[in-house]
Motif scaffolding. Structure first.
Motif, PDB file in Angstrom:
ATOM      1  N   SER A  25       0.834  -1.204   0.000  1.00 34.58           N
ATOM      2  CA  SER A  25       0.000   0.000   0.000  1.00 34.58           C
ATOM      3  C   SER A  25       0.868   1.253   0.000  1.00 34.58           C
ATOM      4  O   SER A  25       0.601   2.208  -0.724  1.00 34.58           O
ATOM      5  N   GLY A  26       1.930   1.235   0.798  1.00 34.34           N
ATOM      6  CA  GLY A  26       2.848   2.370   0.825  1.00 34.34           C
ATOM      7  C   GLY A  26       3.588   2.528  -0.482  1.00 34.34           C
ATOM      8  O   GLY A  26       3.744   3.643  -0.995  1.00 34.34           O
ATOM      9  N   ARG A  67       1.728  -4.078 -11.220  1.00 33.70           N
ATOM     10  CA  ARG A  67       2.224  -5.316 -10.605  1.00 33.70           C
ATOM     11  C   ARG A  67       1.882  -5.345  -9.124  1.00 33.70           C
ATOM     12  O   ARG A  67       1.411  -6.356  -8.607  1.00 33.70           O
ATOM     13  N   ASP A  68       2.082  -4.223  -8.446  1.00 29.79           N
ATOM     14  CA  ASP A  68       1.770  -4.157  -7.014  1.00 29.79           C
ATOM     15  C   ASP A  68       0.271  -4.310  -6.768  1.00 29.79           C
ATOM     16  O   ASP A  68      -0.133  -4.936  -5.793  1.00 29.79           O
ATOM     17  N   GLN A  69      -0.556  -3.750  -7.642  1.00 24.61           N
ATOM     18  CA  GLN A  69      -2.009  -3.891  -7.488  1.00 24.61           C
ATOM     19  C   GLN A  69      -2.413  -5.361  -7.616  1.00 24.61           C
ATOM     20  O   GLN A  69      -3.264  -5.840  -6.867  1.00 24.61           O
ATOM     21  N   THR A  70      -1.805  -6.058  -8.555  1.00 22.09           N
ATOM     22  CA  THR A  70      -2.081  -7.484  -8.735  1.00 22.09           C
ATOM     23  C   THR A  70      -1.664  -8.261  -7.498  1.00 22.09           C
ATOM     24  O   THR A  70      -2.424  -9.096  -6.993  1.00 22.09           O
ATOM     25  N   THR A  71      -0.469  -7.989  -6.993  1.00 18.76           N
ATOM     26  CA  THR A  71       0.014  -8.683  -5.804  1.00 18.76           C
ATOM     27  C   THR A  71      -0.867  -8.348  -4.604  1.00 18.76           C
ATOM     28  O   THR A  71      -1.196  -9.237  -3.810  1.00 18.76           O
ATOM     29  N   ASP A  76      -4.866  -9.969  -0.557  1.00 10.45           N
ATOM     30  CA  ASP A  76      -6.215  -9.856   0.011  1.00 10.45           C
ATOM     31  C   ASP A  76      -6.977 -11.175  -0.126  1.00 10.45           C
ATOM     32  O   ASP A  76      -7.684 -11.592   0.799  1.00 10.45           O
ATOM     33  N   GLU A  77      -6.827 -11.839  -1.257  1.00  4.09           N
ATOM     34  CA  GLU A  77      -7.498 -13.122  -1.462  1.00  4.09           C
ATOM     35  C   GLU A  77      -6.936 -14.190  -0.525  1.00  4.09           C
ATOM     36  O   GLU A  77      -7.682 -15.032  -0.022  1.00  4.09           O
ATOM     37  N   ALA A  78      -5.632 -14.141  -0.257  1.00  4.22           N
ATOM     38  CA  ALA A  78      -5.026 -15.092   0.691  1.00  4.22           C
ATOM     39  C   ALA A  78      -5.555 -14.842   2.100  1.00  4.22           C
ATOM     40  O   ALA A  78      -5.846 -15.792   2.837  1.00  4.22           O
ATOM     41  N   LEU A  79      -5.694 -13.580   2.478  1.00  7.68           N
ATOM     42  CA  LEU A  79      -6.263 -13.257   3.792  1.00  7.68           C
ATOM     43  C   LEU A  79      -7.704 -13.765   3.884  1.00  7.68           C
ATOM     44  O   LEU A  79      -8.122 -14.275   4.921  1.00  7.68           O
ATOM     45  N   GLU A  80      -8.432 -13.661   2.803  1.00  8.43           N
ATOM     46  CA  GLU A  80      -9.802 -14.176   2.788  1.00  8.43           C
ATOM     47  C   GLU A  80      -9.797 -15.702   2.930  1.00  8.43           C
ATOM     48  O   GLU A  80     -10.647 -16.267   3.629  1.00  8.43           O
ATOM     49  N   ARG A  81      -8.837 -16.383   2.279  1.00  9.19           N
ATOM     50  CA  ARG A  81      -8.745 -17.846   2.404  1.00  9.19           C
ATOM     51  C   ARG A  81      -8.457 -18.248   3.847  1.00  9.19           C
ATOM     52  O   ARG A  81      -8.947 -19.284   4.310  1.00  9.19           O
ATOM     53  N   ILE A  82      -7.697 -17.446   4.567  1.00  5.60           N
ATOM     54  CA  ILE A  82      -7.460 -17.731   5.987  1.00  5.60           C
ATOM     55  C   ILE A  82      -8.787 -17.659   6.732  1.00  5.60           C
ATOM     56  O   ILE A  82      -9.104 -18.531   7.542  1.00  5.60           O
ATOM     57  N   PRO A 106       3.545 -16.216   0.595  1.00  2.15           N
ATOM     58  CA  PRO A 106       2.378 -16.549   1.412  1.00  2.15           C
ATOM     59  C   PRO A 106       1.039 -16.400   0.694  1.00  2.15           C
ATOM     60  O   PRO A 106       0.039 -16.926   1.150  1.00  2.15           O
ATOM     61  N   HIS A 107       1.015 -15.719  -0.428  1.00  4.85           N
ATOM     62  CA  HIS A 107      -0.230 -15.568  -1.180  1.00  4.85           C
ATOM     63  C   HIS A 107      -0.358 -16.611  -2.293  1.00  4.85           C
ATOM     64  O   HIS A 107      -1.262 -16.520  -3.124  1.00  4.85           O
TER      65      HIS A 107
END
Length: 123
Positions: A25-26, A67-71, A76-82, A106-107
């Motif tokens: 984000s930064g 690229r950063d937006q894609t990552t 965010d999708e990985a956090l949702e999977r958690i 981790p994603h």
């Protein structure tokens, strides 16, 4: 066969993903400033036709931003999977993704084998 991820593992991966999210984000804010100027409004009054260095720099920053937006979306999708309870499971074969891969990325959505097949166009 890899053991199921423990609550402690999931908490650690969640912390890691949240940290990555903060960094991205930064970075994205900085890249937007670089590409468009402060506040998203770049002063173009001093640009001349043929000022390719500035155009190249802006295009490069826009590519990094994309690229950063894609990552960020993948994080965010990985956090949702958690949250829903399927973090660490390969989306293609359903097997657990090895911890070493998750520590490095981790994603990750897929195990190494399925990711390789997907990249080769076999999945």
């Amino acid at each position: 066969m890899t053991k199921k991820l423990s609550p402690k593992d999931l908490s650690a991966f969640k912390d890691m993903l949240q940290h990555i999210r903060g960094v991205l984000s930064g970075d994205m804010s900085h890249l937007e400033e670089e590409a468009f100027g402060v506040g998203g409004h770049r002063d173009t009054s001093d640009l001349r036709v043929g000022d390719t260095a500035d155009g190249y720099y802006q295009e490069f920053n826009l590519e990094l931003l994309e690229r950063d937006q894609t990552t960020l979306r993948e994080v965010d999708e990985a956090l949702e999977r958690i949250e829903v309870g399927n973090f660490g499971l390969c989306e293609l074969c359903g097997e657990l993704i090895v911890r070493e891969r998750l520590r490095a990325m981790p994603h990750a959505r897929n195990c190494i084998e399925c990711q390789r097949k997907e990249e080769e166009g076999f999945a």
